[in-house]
Design a protein around this motif. Structure first.
Motif, PDB file in Angstrom:
ATOM      1  N   LYS A 158     -20.570  76.336  26.343  1.00 40.98           N
ATOM      2  CA  LYS A 158     -21.947  76.791  26.599  1.00 40.98           C
ATOM      3  C   LYS A 158     -22.530  76.067  27.803  1.00 40.98           C
ATOM      4  O   LYS A 158     -23.165  76.683  28.676  1.00 40.98           O
ATOM      5  CB  LYS A 158     -22.822  76.538  25.368  1.00 40.98           C
ATOM      6  N   GLU A 212     -21.149  82.643  20.017  1.00 42.06           N
ATOM      7  CA  GLU A 212     -20.622  82.195  18.726  1.00 42.06           C
ATOM      8  C   GLU A 212     -19.100  82.257  18.683  1.00 42.06           C
ATOM      9  O   GLU A 212     -18.475  81.562  17.885  1.00 42.06           O
ATOM     10  CB  GLU A 212     -21.204  83.056  17.597  1.00 42.06           C
ATOM     11  N   LYS A 213     -18.512  83.092  19.538  1.00 41.70           N
ATOM     12  CA  LYS A 213     -17.051  83.247  19.573  1.00 41.70           C
ATOM     13  C   LYS A 213     -16.550  82.993  20.994  1.00 41.70           C
ATOM     14  O   LYS A 213     -16.002  83.877  21.656  1.00 41.70           O
ATOM     15  CB  LYS A 213     -16.663  84.667  19.131  1.00 41.70           C
ATOM     16  N   PRO A 214     -16.694  81.779  21.499  1.00 37.83           N
ATOM     17  CA  PRO A 214     -16.363  81.509  22.903  1.00 37.83           C
ATOM     18  C   PRO A 214     -14.876  81.569  23.231  1.00 37.83           C
ATOM     19  O   PRO A 214     -14.509  81.573  24.407  1.00 37.83           O
ATOM     20  CB  PRO A 214     -16.915  80.095  23.122  1.00 37.83           C
ATOM     21  N   LEU A 272     -13.936  80.281  16.083  1.00 37.74           N
ATOM     22  CA  LEU A 272     -14.445  80.416  17.446  1.00 37.74           C
ATOM     23  C   LEU A 272     -13.892  81.638  18.157  1.00 37.74           C
ATOM     24  O   LEU A 272     -14.157  81.845  19.342  1.00 37.74           O
ATOM     25  CB  LEU A 272     -14.126  79.153  18.252  1.00 37.74           C
ATOM     26  N   LYS A 284     -15.174  71.581  16.341  1.00 40.80           N
ATOM     27  CA  LYS A 284     -15.549  72.966  16.644  1.00 40.80           C
ATOM     28  C   LYS A 284     -16.827  73.007  17.481  1.00 40.80           C
ATOM     29  O   LYS A 284     -16.923  73.751  18.467  1.00 40.80           O
ATOM     30  CB  LYS A 284     -15.742  73.749  15.340  1.00 40.80           C
ATOM     31  N   ASN A 285     -17.804  72.208  17.107  1.00 36.46           N
ATOM     32  CA  ASN A 285     -19.067  72.166  17.854  1.00 36.46           C
ATOM     33  C   ASN A 285     -18.875  71.604  19.254  1.00 36.46           C
ATOM     34  O   ASN A 285     -19.590  71.996  20.189  1.00 36.46           O
ATOM     35  CB  ASN A 285     -20.106  71.354  17.089  1.00 36.46           C
ATOM     36  N   LYS A 323     -17.637  74.529  21.341  1.00 38.62           N
ATOM     37  CA  LYS A 323     -18.729  75.487  21.527  1.00 38.62           C
ATOM     38  C   LYS A 323     -19.773  74.954  22.504  1.00 38.62           C
ATOM     39  O   LYS A 323     -20.205  75.657  23.429  1.00 38.62           O
ATOM     40  CB  LYS A 323     -19.365  75.795  20.169  1.00 38.62           C
ATOM     41  N   ASP A 324     -20.181  73.706  22.332  1.00 37.88           N
ATOM     42  CA  ASP A 324     -21.228  73.126  23.166  1.00 37.88           C
ATOM     43  C   ASP A 324     -20.772  72.950  24.614  1.00 37.88           C
ATOM     44  O   ASP A 324     -21.547  73.199  25.557  1.00 37.88           O
ATOM     45  CB  ASP A 324     -21.679  71.779  22.599  1.00 37.88           C
ATOM     46  N   ASP A 363     -24.665  81.096  25.299  1.00 34.33           N
ATOM     47  CA  ASP A 363     -24.473  80.639  23.922  1.00 34.33           C
ATOM     48  C   ASP A 363     -23.707  81.707  23.164  1.00 34.33           C
ATOM     49  O   ASP A 363     -24.260  82.728  22.771  1.00 34.33           O
ATOM     50  CB  ASP A 363     -25.836  80.387  23.266  1.00 34.33           C
TER      51      ASP A 363
END
Length: 511
Positions: free
Chosen positions: A188, A196-198, A224, A180-181, A184-185, A194
């Protein structure tokens, strides 16, 4: 007496674990699992130079009905040596390797109870250490040790070890957080935002086939922000009541295809039972598997690895070679069948300074250099989800990445049984004569690391033929692909003429 050595299948242990299929007798018993657990520790002690009491081993399993009992038995075998065990319960094969990497676990070794996509009655064991999945010879050594375990050993294990009292750990939760990270990363880094819900605004459906991949929905996509409406068969069920969890299975691919179209999703993802393989379906219902899944992952990686080498198994098509080399500017090494073969070649090339970011089989096994050379279906899915988000942000579709891959027109795979006991020698003779006849006929013969491959690029016929030996069985598979309508029939005639006269080769499938 069961011959433990016959449980070896390449670099895995595989066998029949439960009754229920006529003619298939159980040969992977709990008793044998105890022996194999103990033998693995003996092997690991010899390799590492550590004492058993200094080792901690993680054990996980997929959704198979025989999983809990075999995991308990394997744990008992490990415990009797004095080693420590952490029971990771429901897990995935890639997660069990990552249990050696994660700071929170850093096990000395790990084992995954799985038989991948095989029927409900089968099961097996994959082993890992710090160097990755064990090799063929390692499994041979472990099974030899297990075969030599003295009588009475298993009774001692059963009487003195309480496998149910070992520590348990939610490895799947840790692994999901890692993936998950990653999504997200990377989003971003690409967008500079940034969020939280990409994945908000994206509709992604998942078909788990009742294997171990259901976590990808509730632990990764939904947190996400993705809409996962239409995802199906997420609950683990080792009888696999809906379809075989196998991205190469036509019924399975049709199930995820229907889910994408019926729910108007942007992307569909499908995994095998233990989640080391995956395939996908695009928004228009196009299946992204075999050549096209390799093309997709290569296209995602190409901007970061210009001019690099993509390693595949031997049955990839000339269409893929064209796409990789002419459209993406990459190099294509068409190597051998077997996921360990392509991964080991990848490691070898990178060790020599030849950048090879991806090694992938048409089966959906794909290993990234930057992900520990681990064939991880969920990690490949993560890369596709990131690419989907990037495409959507720029007003494009994921489809655009492989729109220049020439379409598949006609293909066939024909399996010739060898009707003699010394099938390897006979098959070798067939290949030698096949090559001689092809040379005499003047056919183009590109370099092949497995079997004999012929390429046809003339006006009369276009396509390719590959004849090879099966990795394990008395069979010679022949793959044929025609580039235009009618070419397959012409190539079959050529294949027949090149294989005429071998009385122990059953070519009835070619007729």
């Amino acid at each position: 007496m069961i011959d433990i050595m016959k449980l070896q299948n390449g670099s895995d242990v595989r066998g029949v674990a439960v009754e229920g299929v006529e003619g298939e007798n159980v040969n992977l018993t709990e008793e044998i699992a105890v022996r194999i657990g103990s033998a693995y520790i003996s092997w690991l002690c010899k390799k590492t130079g550590k004492k058993a009491t200094d080792l901690t081993i993680g054990v996980g399993r997929d959704s198979r009905v025989s999983g809990p009992a075999l995991a308990k038995a394997l744990i008992e075998g490990i415990l009797i040596t004095g080693a420590s065990v952490v029971n990771c319960e429901m897990a995935t094969t890639p997660a069990m390797f990552m249990s050696i990497v994660f700071e929170q676990t850093k096990f000395d070794g790990s084992a995954m109870i799985t038989a991948s996509h095989l029927p409900f009655n089968r099961n097996g064991i994959k082993f890992f250490d710090k160097d990755g999945g064990l090799e063929h010879d390692d499994i041979t050594d472990i099974l030899k040790i297990a075969s030599e375990t003295p009588e009475g050993f298993v009774d001692v294990a059963a009487n003195n070890i309480a496998a149910e009292n070992v520590k348990k750990f939610d490895l799947l939760g840790l692994y999901a957080e890692y993936l998950k990270n990653k999504i997200k990363d990377d989003i971003k880094a690409a967008s500079g935002v940034d969020n939280e819900k990409p994945l908000s605004g994206l509709h992604i459906v998942v078909d788990s086939g009742n294997g171990a991949s259901g976590f990808f929905v509730d632990k990764i996509l939904q947190p996400l922000g993705a809409d996962t409406t239409g995802s199906q068969f997420l609950e683990p069920d080792g009888m696999f009541p809906n379809h075989i969890p196998n991205p190469e299975n036509k019924q399975a691919m049709e199930a995820i295809r229907s889910a994408v179209l019926n729910n108007k999703a942007d992307l569909g993802l499908i995994f095998d039972t233990d989640v080391d393989r995956m395939s996908a379906v695009l928004s228009d219902g196009s299946e992204v598997n075999r050549d096209s899944i390799i093309a997709m992952i290569a296209a995602i990686l190409a901007p970061d690895y210009p001019g690099s080498t993509i390693i595949t198994d031997s049955v990839t098509s000339d269409r893929l070679t064209y796409f990789l080399e002419k459209e993406l500017g990459l190099k294509h090494l068409c190597y051998m069948r077997g996921y360990k073969n392509v991964i080991n070649k990848q490691k070898e090339l990178n060790g020599k300074g030849i950048v090879a970011p991806l090694a992938m089989e048409t089966s959906g096994h794909g290993a990234l250099k930057d992900n520990y050379y681990l064939d991880d279906g969920a990690f490949l899915a993560v890369k596709m989800v990131i690419a989907l988000a990037g495409a959507a942000a720029s007003g494009n579709k994921l489809d655009s990445l492989i729109e220049k891959l020439p379409p598949l027109v006609e293909e066939g795979e024909y399996r010739f049984k060898i009707k003699t006991e010394d099938f390897k020698a006979y098959g070798k003779g067939v290949l030698e004569e096949f090559k001689k006849r092809a040379i005499t006929a003047g056919y183009e013969m590109p370099e092949s690391y497995e079997g004999i491959r012929l390429s046809f690029k003339g006006e009369d016929v276009q396509g390719w033929i590959l004849l090879r030996m099966s990795l394990h069985d008395p069979v010679m598979p022949m793959n044929i692909e025609g580039a235009r309508k009618g070419d397959l029939e012409k190539l079959i005639k050529i294949a027949k003429s090149l294989t005429d006269g071998f009385d122990q080769l059953d070519r009835s499938s070619l007729c």
